[in-house]
Design a protein around this motif. Sequence first.
Motif, short mmCIF file in Angstrom:
data_model
loop_
_atom_site.label_atom_id
_atom_site.label_comp_id
_atom_site.label_asym_id
_atom_site.label_seq_id
_atom_site.Cartn_x
_atom_site.Cartn_y
_atom_site.Cartn_z
N GLU A 7 0.86 -1.19 0.00
CA GLU A 7 0.00 0.00 0.00
C GLU A 7 0.90 1.23 0.00
O GLU A 7 1.84 1.31 0.78
CB GLU A 7 -0.89 -0.03 1.25
N ASP A 8 0.60 2.18 -0.89
CA ASP A 8 1.42 3.39 -0.96
C ASP A 8 0.81 4.57 -0.19
O ASP A 8 1.43 5.61 -0.08
CB ASP A 8 1.64 3.80 -2.43
N ASP A 51 -2.82 -3.39 -2.63
CA ASP A 51 -3.51 -2.27 -3.26
C ASP A 51 -3.23 -2.34 -4.76
O ASP A 51 -2.15 -2.76 -5.18
CB ASP A 51 -2.95 -0.97 -2.66
N GLY A 53 -3.64 0.35 -7.04
CA GLY A 53 -3.03 1.58 -7.57
C GLY A 53 -1.70 1.86 -6.88
O GLY A 53 -1.66 2.38 -5.78
N LYS A 101 -12.21 0.31 -1.05
CA LYS A 101 -11.91 1.44 -0.18
C LYS A 101 -13.06 2.44 -0.21
O LYS A 101 -13.61 2.65 -1.29
CB LYS A 101 -10.63 2.14 -0.65
CA CA Z 1 -2.69 3.37 -3.91
#
Ligand code: CA
Length: 219
Positions: A7-8, A51, A53, A101
Motif C-alpha cells: 500500500e502506498d 492495493d 493503484g 476502499k
Molecule cells: Ca494506492
Amino acid sequence: MRLLLVEDDSALVADLVPELRRAGYAVDLASDGREARFLGENESYDLIVLDLGLPLMNGLTVLAEWRADGNRVPVLILTARDSWREKVDGLKAGADDYLTKPFHCEELLARLQALLRRSHGKVVAELRAEGLTLDEEHQQILPDAGQPVPLTGTEFRLLRYFMMNPGKLLSKTRLTEHVYEQDFDRDSNLIEVYVRRLREKIGKQRIETRRGQGYVFKG
Ligand code: CA
C-alpha cells in the motif's frame, strides 16, 4: 502468520499496521509495485494485502506475475470505490478476495481470517476474543493470563462457532446445526447444557442469553 501489506497510502498503512499486528500478524510492508513483486517472490507469506493503484508497477501486474511464477499465496486486493472492473480484473488475475476502499478494519481482518482458513484447510488460524485465544490445534482456551483450559469436543465446536460469529444472535437451532455432526440426534436443549459449561470456563458474561431467541457471544 506473516502478512505482506502492499500500500502506498502512508496514512492508511499507519492505521492498518497496528490493527494487523494486534490481530496476530507479523507485517511486512511494500509501498510500490516493484518492491512488492520482489518481496512476494522471495519471502514466504501466509497472506498478502495488495492495493492495485501503486507506483512503479500496478498491483494487477504484480499479482499476475506472482501467479505466473506459481506463487499461490492468498491475496486480498484493495480496489477503488465504484470500480467494478478492477474487482473483475483482479479476480481474473488470481486474487482470492477483494475489499473496496474505504473499508472498516474489522472487515479486512475478518476477510483475512476467512482466507487463511480456506487456504490452510484443517490447520486453522487463531481465533481470539478479548482476553483469550482459542487454541484450535489442542482444543483448549489460552487465557491471556493463566493456564490453558481444556475443552471437550462439543464445547470446543460450540465455542469456535461463537468466536467465529461474535456479536451475532445465534439461535439454539442454528448452534445445533453447526456444532453437531449431521446424523447426531439434534436435541437443541443440549445446547443449554453446553452453554452453561462454557460459561464456567470463559466467564458467564461472555455469552448473553436472549430469551426465546438464542445467544450472543461477546467478542
Ligand atoms: Ca494506492
